[in-house]
Design a protein around this motif. Structure first.
Motif, PDB file in Angstrom:
ATOM      1  N   MET A  33     -16.208  15.323 -18.624  1.00 16.16           N
ATOM      2  CA  MET A  33     -15.832  16.722 -18.484  1.00 16.16           C
ATOM      3  C   MET A  33     -15.295  17.198 -19.818  1.00 16.16           C
ATOM      4  N   GLY A  34     -15.367  18.488 -20.020  1.00 14.94           N
ATOM      5  CA  GLY A  34     -14.889  18.960 -21.303  1.00 14.94           C
ATOM      6  C   GLY A  34     -14.847  20.464 -21.396  1.00 14.94           C
ATOM      7  N   TRP A  35     -14.547  20.913 -22.600  1.00 14.98           N
ATOM      8  CA  TRP A  35     -14.394  22.323 -22.900  1.00 14.98           C
ATOM      9  C   TRP A  35     -15.231  22.680 -24.119  1.00 14.98           C
ATOM     10  N   TYR A  36     -15.882  23.819 -24.009  1.00 15.44           N
ATOM     11  CA  TYR A  36     -16.631  24.410 -25.103  1.00 15.44           C
ATOM     12  C   TYR A  36     -16.128  25.836 -25.270  1.00 15.44           C
ATOM     13  N   ARG A  37     -16.429  26.427 -26.406  1.00 16.71           N
ATOM     14  CA  ARG A  37     -16.021  27.815 -26.604  1.00 16.71           C
ATOM     15  C   ARG A  37     -17.093  28.574 -27.371  1.00 16.71           C
ATOM     16  N   GLN A  38     -17.085  29.879 -27.152  1.00 21.13           N
ATOM     17  CA  GLN A  38     -18.037  30.741 -27.842  1.00 21.13           C
ATOM     18  C   GLN A  38     -17.315  31.992 -28.288  1.00 21.13           C
ATOM     19  N   ALA A  39     -17.202  32.130 -29.600  1.00 23.06           N
ATOM     20  CA  ALA A  39     -16.622  33.331 -30.178  1.00 23.06           C
ATOM     21  C   ALA A  39     -17.692  34.411 -30.272  1.00 23.06           C
ATOM     22  N   SER A  40     -17.254  35.643 -30.353  1.00 18.95           N
ATOM     23  CA  SER A  40     -18.187  36.769 -30.409  1.00 18.95           C
ATOM     24  C   SER A  40     -19.132  36.626 -31.593  1.00 18.95           C
ATOM     25  N   GLY A  41     -20.420  36.696 -31.339  1.00 18.13           N
ATOM     26  CA  GLY A  41     -21.416  36.615 -32.396  1.00 18.13           C
ATOM     27  C   GLY A  41     -21.704  35.210 -32.899  1.00 18.13           C
ATOM     28  N   LYS A  42     -21.125  34.200 -32.263  1.00 20.37           N
ATOM     29  CA  LYS A  42     -21.328  32.825 -32.705  1.00 20.37           C
ATOM     30  C   LYS A  42     -21.915  31.984 -31.573  1.00 20.37           C
ATOM     31  N   GLN A  43     -22.409  30.799 -31.953  1.00 23.31           N
ATOM     32  CA  GLN A  43     -22.948  29.888 -30.962  1.00 23.31           C
ATOM     33  C   GLN A  43     -21.830  29.161 -30.231  1.00 23.31           C
TER      34      GLN A  43
END
Length: 116
Positions: A33-43
């Motif tokens: 299990m884990g966490w990912y993130r996506q900033a505006s305009g980025k992958q």
């Protein structure tokens, strides 16, 4: 399997937040299990993962500031985020992976905004 995240919000730089994720409708334990993130305009990018056996992996950008942990309940995971920076601002997604056969699930995302 449904993943439900909570704990996002608005915080000042240097502050802390704790994200939670719980999986429903699963009779087996996820392998990772884990966490990912996506900033505006980025992958979307990996933040941190943890295995069923508590082995962890972190992105270099969060090492020493974020801690991922398994919950006591099956298929729950937490992300403790300390010393937050404006560049941590993103939508954070919970992820669960099951092996044999491989299955992967994502949460709906929770917004984290860090003000300077």
């Amino acid at each position: 399997v449904q993943l439900v995240e909570s704990g996002g919000g608005l915080v000042q730089a240097g502050g802390s937040l704790r994200l939670s994720c719980a999986a429903s409708q699963s009779t087996t334990s996820a392998n990772v299990m884990g966490w990912y993130r996506q900033a505006s305009g980025k992958q979307r990018e990996l933040v941190a993962t943890i295995t069923r056996g508590d082995s962890t992996h972190y992105a270099d950008s969060v090492k020493g500031r974020f801690t991922v942990s398994n919950g006591n309940a099956k298929n729950t995971v937490y992300l403790q985020m300390n010393n937050l920076k404006p560049e941590d601002t993103a939508v954070y997604y919970c992820n669960a992976q099951f092996l044999f056969p491989f299955r992967e699930y994502w949460g709906q995302g929770t917004q984290v905004t860090v003000s300077s």
